[in-house]
Design a protein around this motif. Structure first.
Motif, PDB file in Angstrom:
ATOM      1  N   MET A  96      23.779  34.917  47.912  1.00 46.93           N
ATOM      2  CA  MET A  96      23.773  34.765  46.610  1.00 46.93           C
ATOM      3  C   MET A  96      25.538  34.790  47.777  1.00 46.93           C
ATOM      4  N   THR A  97      26.273  33.492  46.776  1.00 48.89           N
ATOM      5  CA  THR A  97      27.515  32.544  47.215  1.00 48.89           C
ATOM      6  C   THR A  97      28.079  32.387  45.514  1.00 48.89           C
ATOM      7  N   LEU A  98      29.514  32.856  46.227  1.00 45.25           N
ATOM      8  CA  LEU A  98      30.865  32.438  44.984  1.00 45.25           C
ATOM      9  C   LEU A  98      30.665  31.004  45.332  1.00 45.25           C
ATOM     10  N   SER A  99      30.838  29.767  45.034  1.00 40.46           N
ATOM     11  CA  SER A  99      30.972  29.363  45.160  1.00 40.46           C
ATOM     12  C   SER A  99      31.075  27.917  43.838  1.00 40.46           C
ATOM     13  N   GLY A 100      31.185  27.040  43.745  1.00 42.44           N
ATOM     14  CA  GLY A 100      32.185  25.980  43.099  1.00 42.44           C
ATOM     15  C   GLY A 100      33.070  26.158  42.636  1.00 42.44           C
ATOM     16  N   SER A 101      33.346  26.006  40.806  1.00 41.88           N
ATOM     17  CA  SER A 101      35.120  26.293  40.691  1.00 41.88           C
ATOM     18  C   SER A 101      34.989  28.094  40.028  1.00 41.88           C
ATOM     19  N   SER A 102      33.701  28.979  40.108  1.00 42.89           N
ATOM     20  CA  SER A 102      33.798  29.955  39.863  1.00 42.89           C
ATOM     21  C   SER A 102      33.079  31.061  40.484  1.00 42.89           C
ATOM     22  N   VAL A 103      33.184  32.038  40.853  1.00 45.04           N
ATOM     23  CA  VAL A 103      32.761  33.234  40.891  1.00 45.04           C
ATOM     24  C   VAL A 103      31.218  33.733  40.268  1.00 45.04           C
ATOM     25  N   ASN A 104      30.453  33.729  40.766  1.00 42.92           N
ATOM     26  CA  ASN A 104      29.001  34.166  40.386  1.00 42.92           C
ATOM     27  C   ASN A 104      28.743  35.088  39.739  1.00 42.92           C
ATOM     28  N   SER A 163      48.757  35.608  38.592  1.00 42.94           N
ATOM     29  CA  SER A 163      48.654  36.824  39.619  1.00 42.94           C
ATOM     30  C   SER A 163      47.049  37.085  39.556  1.00 42.94           C
ATOM     31  N   GLN A 164      46.792  37.337  39.016  1.00 46.57           N
ATOM     32  CA  GLN A 164      45.076  38.477  38.335  1.00 46.57           C
ATOM     33  C   GLN A 164      44.080  36.834  38.777  1.00 46.57           C
ATOM     34  N   LEU A 165      44.667  35.786  37.490  1.00 44.54           N
ATOM     35  CA  LEU A 165      43.170  34.711  37.970  1.00 44.54           C
ATOM     36  C   LEU A 165      43.349  34.196  39.695  1.00 44.54           C
ATOM     37  N   ALA A 166      44.473  34.213  40.473  1.00 43.02           N
ATOM     38  CA  ALA A 166      44.898  33.676  42.474  1.00 43.02           C
ATOM     39  C   ALA A 166      43.744  34.396  42.818  1.00 43.02           C
ATOM     40  N   GLU A 167      43.758  35.852  41.794  1.00 43.49           N
ATOM     41  CA  GLU A 167      43.045  37.248  43.042  1.00 43.49           C
ATOM     42  C   GLU A 167      41.899  36.342  42.471  1.00 43.49           C
ATOM     43  N   PHE A 168      41.401  36.155  41.425  1.00 44.53           N
ATOM     44  CA  PHE A 168      39.505  35.816  40.556  1.00 44.53           C
ATOM     45  C   PHE A 168      39.110  34.955  42.448  1.00 44.53           C
ATOM     46  N   ARG A 169      40.126  33.490  41.776  1.00 48.86           N
ATOM     47  CA  ARG A 169      40.494  32.199  43.122  1.00 48.86           C
ATOM     48  C   ARG A 169      39.841  32.319  44.477  1.00 48.86           C
TER      49      ARG A 169
END
Length: 233
Positions: A1-9, A72-78
């Protein structure tokens, strides 16, 4: 499984980031929890912070603090975007232990991580309908709690993938890794529901998988909040 594109899968039908705010400035405290669409423009964060401060009549200084915390929380997600995740197909135990205004909710249930059509918001709406919970703030709080636990699982799976890469590089093998490190709440289906197992829960476990909803009086809420404030000191 890969975290790809514009969002965490993550295993949900819509990709939303759980945001939790707990900000205190000059003795005044603001707490909130909600979900955020990571595709929204960054300018929307400032707009949201300004609207929140205006609506709740908070001091203007809260605008900066609210915006910074969300960013800050969005940056951690991204930061997880594009990173490899290591996990096996599992069912995860999710737990609810919430107080929303005068309502106490406790429950635990199984969540199918392989079902990408799962919808925490729809689950929360159904939960509230089935249990006749009228407070409109309970449903969103349940959905946020579910997404926080799934997000934490994703972070752990990214860490597992990183560790596996290090093991491959240093030892040329994974023999000593007998199972995924996806989190303590994960269940191995082969172990749980193998040929000698039963999908029926044992009677002694029935009480563990039943929702508990309780309503506090205003006096009880004041006592709980006073205790929470003391614990922060």
């Amino acid at each position: 499984m890969t975290l790809s594109g514009s969002s965490v899968n993550r295993p949900t039908s819509e990709n939303l980031v759980p945001i939790r705010l707990d900000i205190e400035v000059d003795g005044q405290r603001f707490k909130d929890a909600f979900t955020w669409n990571p595709s929204d423009p960054d300018s929307e964060v400032i707009s949201f912070a300004k609207r929140t401060v205006k609506d709740l009549k908070l001091p203007p200084i809260f605008v900066t603090h609210i915006a910074q915390s969300i960013q800050s929380q969005l940056a951690e997600f991204r930061s997880l975007e594009g990173q490899e995740m290591y996990s096996t197909e599992k069912i995860m135990i999710l737990k609810l232990d919430l107080r929303v205004n005068n309502t106490i909710i406790r429950d635990q249930f199984l969540w199918d991580l392989s079902n990408f059509n799962s919808d925490p918001e729809e689950f929360a709406r159904t939960f509230c309908t089935d249990l006749d919970i009228s407070d409109p703030e309970v449903g969103p709080a349940i959905a946020v709690s579910i997404r926080e636990q799934l997000y934490e699982m994703a972070i752990q799976n990214v860490a597992s993938a990183r560790e596996i890469r290090m093991v491959k590089k240093g030892r040329r093998g994974l023999e000593h890794l007998s199972s995924s490190k996806g989190g303590n709440n994960s269940l191995d289906l082969a172990k749980s529901f193998g040929s000698k197992a039963s999908v029926l829960r044992k009677r002694k476990e029935w009480h563990l998988y039943g929702p508990i909803v309780d309503t506090l009086t205003n006096e009880e809420v004041d006592a709980v909040e006073a205790k929470e404030d003391r614990n922060l000191l």
